[in-house]
Design an enzyme around this catalytic site. Structure first.
Site, PDB file in Angstrom:
ATOM      1  N   LYS A  14       0.846  -1.197   0.000  1.00 24.00           N
ATOM      2  CA  LYS A  14       0.000   0.000   0.000  1.00 24.00           C
ATOM      3  C   LYS A  14       0.881   1.247   0.000  1.00 24.00           C
ATOM      4  CE  LYS A  14      -4.402  -1.326   0.541  1.00 24.00           C
ATOM      5  NZ  LYS A  14      -5.548  -0.744  -0.178  1.00 24.00           N
ATOM      6  N   LYS A  62     -14.238  -7.059  -6.550  1.00 27.32           N
ATOM      7  CA  LYS A  62     -14.594  -7.418  -5.178  1.00 27.32           C
ATOM      8  C   LYS A  62     -16.066  -7.792  -5.153  1.00 27.32           C
ATOM      9  CE  LYS A  62     -10.979  -4.555  -3.250  1.00 27.32           C
ATOM     10  NZ  LYS A  62     -10.541  -3.271  -2.748  1.00 27.32           N
TER      11      LYS A  62
END
Ligand SMILES: [Mg+2]
Length: 282
Positions: free
Chosen positions: A62, A170
């Site tokens: 990240k 997702k």
């Protein structure tokens, strides 16, 4: 249903209703390869975080939301590259960068070839611009879209505008396994199946999506359940060699009671699911 906002608002509930009531898809593989996730932690914590993911082959790093932390981000990426040779590295900036900042990161990484860069910039227009800039500079970095698929009224727009090379899918924000699988097909792109921070029960829905796809070219972002302090299933999901077994877990009713939300919160969710069920019937 003409009002797109109303229709999309309870989409996570649509996924929950679908998982509860619809048949599971036919699966084409029983074990799903998954990636490690490294949040924007300070450098001394990197190895202990990665210790949660034994045997990982791929790590998603990240990028900090504060562009002033670029040097720390680069240091974490280099640390992983040097200490885990052969690991595939992908980045995720959650749309925090500007086009020039994303280019700077790619160029400063030099010989560190990224598997892909997920949502470096926020808008679909910026994603297109970034891809053009990558091509113009002769760089080869692939761009993946995440928020540009799940937070917009038309999840396919990013592909129609050729703003990404890869689709991050997702299950929950896309309304369930079948609906995410349909988007995978329609996008015509390579896909990465992923999740937000979910309990194992949420993760399992992603495992079934991944198991049902014809092609699965990338390790899936479905290995975050071990970042939680506890879970609501009786036995942890079976993980072996950075792969998770596809199976419906048994719910632990004691834990469900222990982690029960407040009455107000429960009421909110039940009303939302009911509202969603009615919308789906219209
Ligand atoms: Mg993401």
């Amino acid at each position: 249903m003409s009002n797109t906002t109303t229709k999309r608002q309870p989409i996570g509930s649509k996924a929950a209703l679908s998982f509860a009531n619809d048949d599971l898809p036919e699966i084409k593989r029983e074990w799903i390869p998954v990636n490690a996730t490294l949040p924007a932690v300070p450098l001394p914590e990197v190895d202990s975080v990665l210790g949660n993911f034994p045997g990982f082959r791929t790590v998603k790093i990240k990028i900090s939301e504060d562009p002033a932390s670029k040097d720390q981000d680069l240091a974490r990426i280099r640390h992983v590259f040097e200490n885990h040779p052969g690991t595939q590295i992908r980045l995720d900036a959650n749309g925090a960068l500007r086009v020039n900042e994303a280019i700077e990161i790619i160029e400063e990484l030099g010989e560190i070839k990224l598997q892909y860069f997920e949502q470096p910039v926020r808008t679909i227009g910026e994603l297109s611009q970034l891809r053009e800039e990558i091509a113009r500079r002769g760089l080869a970095t692939k761009i993946a879209a995440d928020e540009s698929i799940r937070k917009v009224s038309d999840p396919l727009r990013v592909f129609k505008e050729q703003a990404a090379d890869i689709a991050v899918l997702k299950v929950q924000p896309l309304g369930g396994i079948a609906s995410a699988a349909a988007i995978a097909k329609e996008s015509g792109l390579e896909v990465v199946v992923s999740s937000a921070l979910e309990s194992s029960l949420g993760i399992v829905q992603g495992l079934y999506l991944a198991a049902s796809l014809d092609n699965l070219n990338y390790d899936c972002g479905l290995w975050t359940q071990n970042l939680l302090a506890d879970d609501i299933i009786a036995e942890p999901l079976e993980v072996l060699d950075a792969r998770i077994k596809v199976a419906v877990p048994e719910i632990d009713l004691d834990k469900l009671e222990r982690y029960r939300v407040t009455d107000d919160r429960e009421k909110f969710w039940l009303e939302r699911i009911e509202r969603c069920r009615k919308l789906l019937e219209t």
